[in-house]
Design a protein around this motif. Structure first.
Motif, PDB file in Angstrom:
ATOM      1  N   GLU A 125      16.156  -4.344  -8.935  1.00 30.51           N
ATOM      2  CA  GLU A 125      16.693  -3.654  -7.755  1.00 30.51           C
ATOM      3  C   GLU A 125      15.796  -2.496  -7.343  1.00 30.51           C
TER       4      GLU A 125
ATOM      5  N   ASN B 122      13.933  -3.474  -3.984  1.00 31.81           N
ATOM      6  CA  ASN B 122      14.751  -3.022  -2.860  1.00 31.81           C
ATOM      7  C   ASN B 122      14.410  -1.616  -2.387  1.00 31.81           C
TER       8      ASN B 122
ATOM      9  N   ARG C 262       9.871  -1.684   1.769  1.00 34.45           N
ATOM     10  CA  ARG C 262      10.101  -2.202   3.123  1.00 34.45           C
ATOM     11  C   ARG C 262       9.141  -1.576   4.133  1.00 34.45           C
TER      12      ARG C 262
END
Length: 192
Positions: free
Chosen positions: A14, A18, A23
């Motif tokens: 995670e 994430n 991103r």
């Protein structure tokens, strides 16, 4: 990324996959380098202010938590780290003066002493950024400034398990270093 009771503990996958930084195009290697950079900066600040290890460790945890929720690409790690130290110093009852924190931060980052006549200008330039950063950090952390530190537990364990002079010489320093080094990584966010 706030799953109930264990809101600040995540699996390695995670954290690695994430991350808001991921991103925004920052890979894991670069994010790890950024984490080490702001932790090194916080250790320097702690030394300059002669702060207890708990204050520095708490500031590191605040930074790690912040960048778990916010991207390194969109936030100045130095401002966020200074804010986290400011908040940590309050939480750990070792408050630091904001002006001195700003001046000292700039001296560490630029590796030079700021002349007395320039200090007020530097403070004026950064105080708004730090004030806004404090609001951002507090809201990102959802005003959760509770951090469980293992220092007291480690001291109790050392008293209980050090049985002879052989263990007295090596165990405490190795254990203490292990605990300190842990704060410089995302391990403080992991549910092992």
């Amino acid at each position: 990324m706030f799953p109930g009771e264990d809101r600040w503990y995540f699996s390695r996958e995670e954290i690695d996959n994430n991350s808001p930084s991921r991103r925004d195009g920052i890979d894991l290697t670069e994010e790890t380098r950024l984490r080490k950079a702001y932790c090194s900066f916080l250790k320097d600040l702690g030394r300059r202010f002669k702060l207890h290890q708990a204050t520095v460790a708490t500031a590191m945890v605040f930074c790690h938590r912040f960048f778990l929720c916010q991207s390194h690409a969109k936030n100045d790690k130095w401002i966020i780290a200074a804010v986290c130290m400011f908040l940590s110093a309050k939480v750990e009852s070792t408050p630091v003066d904001l002006k001195t924190l700003i001046i000292t931060s700039e001296e560490i980052l630029h590796k030079k002493v700021i002349a007395a006549e320039q200090r007020q200008g530097v403070y004026e330039h950064y105080k708004g950024l730090v004030s806004n950063g404090e609001k951002l950090v507090l809201s990102t952390l959802n005003f959760d400034l509770s951090v469980d530190l293992p220092f007291d537990i480690l001291i109790q364990a050392m008293k209980k398990f050090i049985l002879d002079e052989a263990t007295q010489g090596k165990f405490p320093s190795a254990a203490w270093k292990f605990v300190q080094d842990r704060y410089e990584t995302e391990m403080v966010l992991r549910n092992l």
